[in-house]
Design an enzyme around this catalytic site. Structure first.
Site, short mmCIF file in Angstrom:
data_model
loop_
_atom_site.label_atom_id
_atom_site.label_comp_id
_atom_site.label_asym_id
_atom_site.label_seq_id
_atom_site.Cartn_x
_atom_site.Cartn_y
_atom_site.Cartn_z
N CYS A 254 -12.45 40.71 58.64
CA CYS A 254 -12.30 39.55 57.74
C CYS A 254 -12.67 40.00 56.33
O CYS A 254 -12.64 41.20 56.03
CB CYS A 254 -13.10 38.35 58.23
SG CYS A 254 -14.89 38.58 58.31
N ARG B 148 -16.30 35.07 60.14
CA ARG B 148 -15.25 35.09 61.18
C ARG B 148 -15.28 36.31 62.08
O ARG B 148 -15.35 36.18 63.30
CB ARG B 148 -13.87 34.96 60.51
CG ARG B 148 -13.63 33.61 59.91
CD ARG B 148 -12.42 33.63 59.01
NE ARG B 148 -12.65 34.47 57.83
CZ ARG B 148 -11.74 34.81 56.94
NH1 ARG B 148 -10.50 34.39 57.11
NH2 ARG B 148 -12.05 35.54 55.88
N ASP C 121 -10.86 30.93 56.52
CA ASP C 121 -12.15 31.29 55.96
C ASP C 121 -13.03 30.04 55.84
O ASP C 121 -12.68 29.11 55.11
CB ASP C 121 -11.89 31.91 54.58
CG ASP C 121 -13.17 32.39 53.92
OD1 ASP C 121 -14.26 32.12 54.45
OD2 ASP C 121 -13.05 33.05 52.87
P1 4NP Z 1 -15.81 35.87 56.28
O1 4NP Z 1 -16.22 34.73 55.21
O2 4NP Z 1 -14.70 36.69 55.63
O3 4NP Z 1 -15.30 35.09 57.45
O4 4NP Z 1 -17.05 36.66 56.57
C1 4NP Z 1 -16.54 35.04 53.89
C2 4NP Z 1 -17.82 35.42 53.55
C3 4NP Z 1 -18.13 35.72 52.25
C4 4NP Z 1 -17.16 35.64 51.26
C5 4NP Z 1 -15.86 35.27 51.61
C6 4NP Z 1 -15.55 34.97 52.92
N1 4NP Z 1 -17.48 35.94 49.91
O5 4NP Z 1 -16.58 35.75 49.04
O6 4NP Z 1 -18.59 36.42 49.61
#
Ligand code: 4NP
Length: 163
Positions: A13, A19, A128
């Site tokens: 991800c 995720r 997300d």
């Molecule tokens: P993930 O969610 O990709 O599902 O782990 C996110 C966690 C952090 C960020 C974006 C998505 N961020 O921009 O820091």
């Protein structure tokens, strides 16, 4: 020189705190339960959260469903990962675009969109949840379980072992 003996599945991800760690934990538990001996791991395309644990909302949603995310530490994707894993599965189309851009051309056959490979659509993407509320994390957990069930069917069919 990249060692290209791929084994196991890498879930990818953006931040590797919501995720993909959730899907990794669900896959590890459900594969073990089903006697499926396939290593799993996760990482993010971004580096913002490297070394951090999972987001507390992801930890909570996983715990409610009986999965333990407490040992997770975020790491960033490296180009060696494309050779190391037989399947590299992105959570959304933005992850897929990043993966297509970073993957050595000869290894692009290993890339896939998690819920599409799992034939768990709709939806095809695991959205997300990071900027949203707690409900989004419950949805990620539900889709992770549905996707992992589909992924197990895919692996068994691919390996000629039926259901
Ligand atoms: P993930 O969610 O990709 O599902 O782990 C996110 C966690 C952090 C960020 C974006 C998505 N961020 O921009 O820091």
């Amino acid at each position: 020189m990249i060692d290209e003996t791929g084994n196991g599945i890498l879930f990818v991800c953006l931040g590797n705190i919501c995720r993909s760690p959730t899907v990794e934990a669900v896959a590890r538990a459900e594969f073990a339960h089903a006697g499926l001996d396939v290593p799993v791991a996760s990482c993010g395309t971004g580096d913002w959260h490297v070394g951090e644990g999972a987001d507390p909302r992801a930890l909570q949603a996983a715990a409610v469903a009986g999965y333990d995310l407490s040992s997770h530490r975020a790491r960033q994707l490296t180009v060696e990962d494309f050779g190391r894993y037989e399947l590299v599965l992105g959570m959304d189309r933005s992850n897929m675009a990043d993966l297509q851009g970073l993957c050595p051309p000869g290894l692009r056959g290993r890339l896939g969109l998690f819920l599409e490979v799992a034939a768990a659509a709709p939806p095809a993407e695991l959205p997300d949840p990071w900027r949203g509320g707690v409900a989004g994390f419950g949805r990620v957990l539900t889709l992770a379980q549905r996707g992992v069930a589909g992924l197990m069917r895919h692996l068994r069919e691919r390996d000629g072992r039926g259901q």
